[in-house]
Scaffold this motif. Structure first.
Motif, PDB file in Angstrom:
ATOM      1  N   ILE A  52      -5.271  -4.610   0.022  1.00 41.53           N
ATOM      2  CA  ILE A  52      -4.081  -5.365  -0.372  1.00 41.53           C
ATOM      3  C   ILE A  52      -4.251  -6.833  -0.017  1.00 41.53           C
TER       4      ILE A  52
ATOM      5  N   SER B  69      -6.141   0.705   0.922  1.00 40.65           N
ATOM      6  CA  SER B  69      -5.873   0.319   2.303  1.00 40.65           C
ATOM      7  C   SER B  69      -5.185  -1.039   2.362  1.00 40.65           C
ATOM      8  N   ARG B  70      -4.666  -1.362   3.539  1.00 43.32           N
ATOM      9  CA  ARG B  70      -4.021  -2.658   3.713  1.00 43.32           C
ATOM     10  C   ARG B  70      -5.043  -3.787   3.605  1.00 43.32           C
TER      11      ARG B  70
ATOM     12  N   SER C  12       0.842  -1.195   0.000  1.00 44.83           N
ATOM     13  CA  SER C  12       0.000   0.000   0.000  1.00 44.83           C
ATOM     14  C   SER C  12       0.876   1.243   0.000  1.00 44.83           C
TER      15      SER C  12
ATOM     16  N   TYR D 290       2.997  -0.922  -6.045  1.00 43.81           N
ATOM     17  CA  TYR D 290       2.260  -0.120  -5.069  1.00 43.81           C
ATOM     18  C   TYR D 290       0.841   0.153  -5.560  1.00 43.81           C
TER      19      TYR D 290
ATOM     20  N   ASP E  78      -2.707   2.488  -4.330  1.00 48.16           N
ATOM     21  CA  ASP E  78      -3.208   3.522  -3.423  1.00 48.16           C
ATOM     22  C   ASP E  78      -4.513   3.057  -2.785  1.00 48.16           C
TER      23      ASP E  78
END
Length: 315
Positions: free
Chosen positions: A243, A239-240, A208, A235, A237
Motif C-alpha cells: 500500500i 500488505s501494508r 489493505s 481496498y 488484498d
C-alpha cells in the motif's frame, strides 16, 4: 519442529506423516515444487512423491500443476488450514517441553497485526529480550481473528493488537498511537503540518484488506459521518508495505498507525490526522489466556505493566 517428532493417522496400510503436511505447506507457500524442494533440502522427486501420497490419503487433489508452478485447489485450502494448525500445536507441544527442561530459557510467541518498525511494541520486545536473552521471541503476524483463535487453542502466548477484542481471554490496555495519513511528497496536503479528516473528502484512500484496514475505515467513517463528504475508499488484498508503494506511485493516500512510519518508503510523507479535539488516536491492548502459567509470559506481562501501567484490565 524436529524431523524425529511424527504423528500418524492410519488409513489401511498407509499413514499420514507430519512430514507430508510440512511438505505440502511449504510447497503451497513457495508456489513451486522445485523451489519448495530447494528450501527443504530434499530431492524434487521425494517431495512430489510425498505430496502424491498425501493426496491419495485424503482422497482429493491438492494442487493444480502447470509449467508456471503449482496452485492449491479448493479442497487444499481446508486441508492446508487444518495441517497448519496441527503443526503449530505440535510445535507448541515440543516448545513447552523444552521450556520446562531448560528452566529460564524458552519461547514467547507474540501475535501481532501491527508494525514493529518503531514504537512501543518494538521497545517492549527489545526490553524483554535484553532482560531475558535466552528466551526466543517469536512474532506471529496474522489477522486478529486468526490470532485470537490461535490464542484460544494455546499456540500463541499473547496477542498485541489495536482495539479491544471481546473473548474469553484477559485484556490489558497498553498505549495509544496517532493515526497518520501517508501522502506522496508532491501532494498538496504534504505542505501542511497537520491534516484534518475533512481534508480527505475528495481523495482516494487506499487500504489493505488485512488488519488494521477495517479498523481504520471505521474511524474514517466515524469522523466523516456524512456519506457525501467521505473519500473514495479502495481496498487491495496486499500488505501494508505494498500500500505504501502504491501511495508513493501517487495512486492515492492511505491511513497508517504511528508505529508504521519506521518502515517508510521513499517519496512519502506522514501527517497527523486531526479533528476538533486534536490528533486522532487508536488504543492498543494485550490479550492472553488466564490459564497460561508460563513464567516467560508472566515476565513479559510484568514488563508491559511496568512500561504502560493501567487500571484498565478486563476479562
Amino acid at each position: 519442529m524436529t524431523d524425529t517428532v511424527k504423528s500418524r493417522h492410519r488409513l489401511g496400510n498407509f499413514a499420514i506423516d507430519l512430514q507430508h503436511l510440512r511438505f505440502a505447506l511449504v510447497a503451497s507457500d513457495c508456489g513451486s515444487l522445485r523451489r519448495a524442494a530447494e528450501k527443504l533440502s530434499v530431492r524434487h522427486s521425494a517431495l512430489s512423491r510425498a505430496i502424491g501420497q498425501l493426496e491419495h490419503l485424503v482422497g482429493a487433489r491438492l494442487f493444480e500443476r502447470s509449467a508456471a508452478g503449482i496452485k492449491p485447489t479448493q479442497a487444499a485450502l481446508d486441508v492446508l488450514r487444518i495441517a497448519r494448525v496441527i503443526l503449530e500445536q505440535v510445535d507448541a507441544l515440543v516448545d513447552t517441553g523444552r521450556t520446562f527442561g531448560r528452566g529460564e530459557a524458552g519461547r514467547l510467541s507474540v501475535g501481532i497485526c501491527t508494525s514493529i518498525s518503531t514504537g512501543n511494541l518494538r521497545a517492549a520486545l527489545l526490553d524483554f529480550k535484553r532482560r531475558s536473552p535466552l528466551v526466543e521471541v517469536a512474532p506471529i503476524e496474522r489477522s486478529r481473528i486468526q490470532l485470537m483463535s490461535a490464542l484460544q487453542n494455546g499456540t500463541i502466548d499473547i496477542v498485541i493488537s489495536p482495539g479491544l477484542v471481546r473473548s474469553d481471554s484477559k485484556a490489558h490496555s497498553l498505549w495509544s498511537e496517532r493515526i497518520l495519513v501517508s501522502l506522496p511528497d508532491r501532494h498538496v496536503l504534504a505542505n501542511r503540518m497537520s491534516v484534518y479528516w475533512t481534508d480527505l473528502r475528495n481523495e482516494t484512500v487506499l487500504l489493505s484488506k488485512r488488519d488494521p484496514g477495517r479498523e481504520l475505515e471505521e474511524m474514517l467513517v466515524s469522523k466523516l459521518s456524512s456519506a457525501e463528504i467521505r473519500p473514495n475508499i479502495v481496498y487491495h488484498d496486499v500488505s501494508r508495505a505494498v500500500i505504501s508503494s502504491l501511495v508513493s506511485m501517487e495512486l492515492g493516500l492511505s491511513l497508517v498507525m504511528e508505529s508504521e512510519i519506521g518502515a517508510g518508503s521513499s517519496g512519502l510523507v506522514y501527517r497527523s490526522l486531526r479533528d476538533g479535539n486534536g490528533p486522532s488516536r487508536i488504543d492498543f491492548y494485550a490479550h492472553w489466556r488466564l490459564d497460561n502459567e508460563s513464567p516467560i509470559l508472566k515476565r513479559f506481562l510484568a514488563i508491559l505493566e511496568e512500561r504502560h501501567p493501567s487500571s484498565s484490565t478486563a476479562d
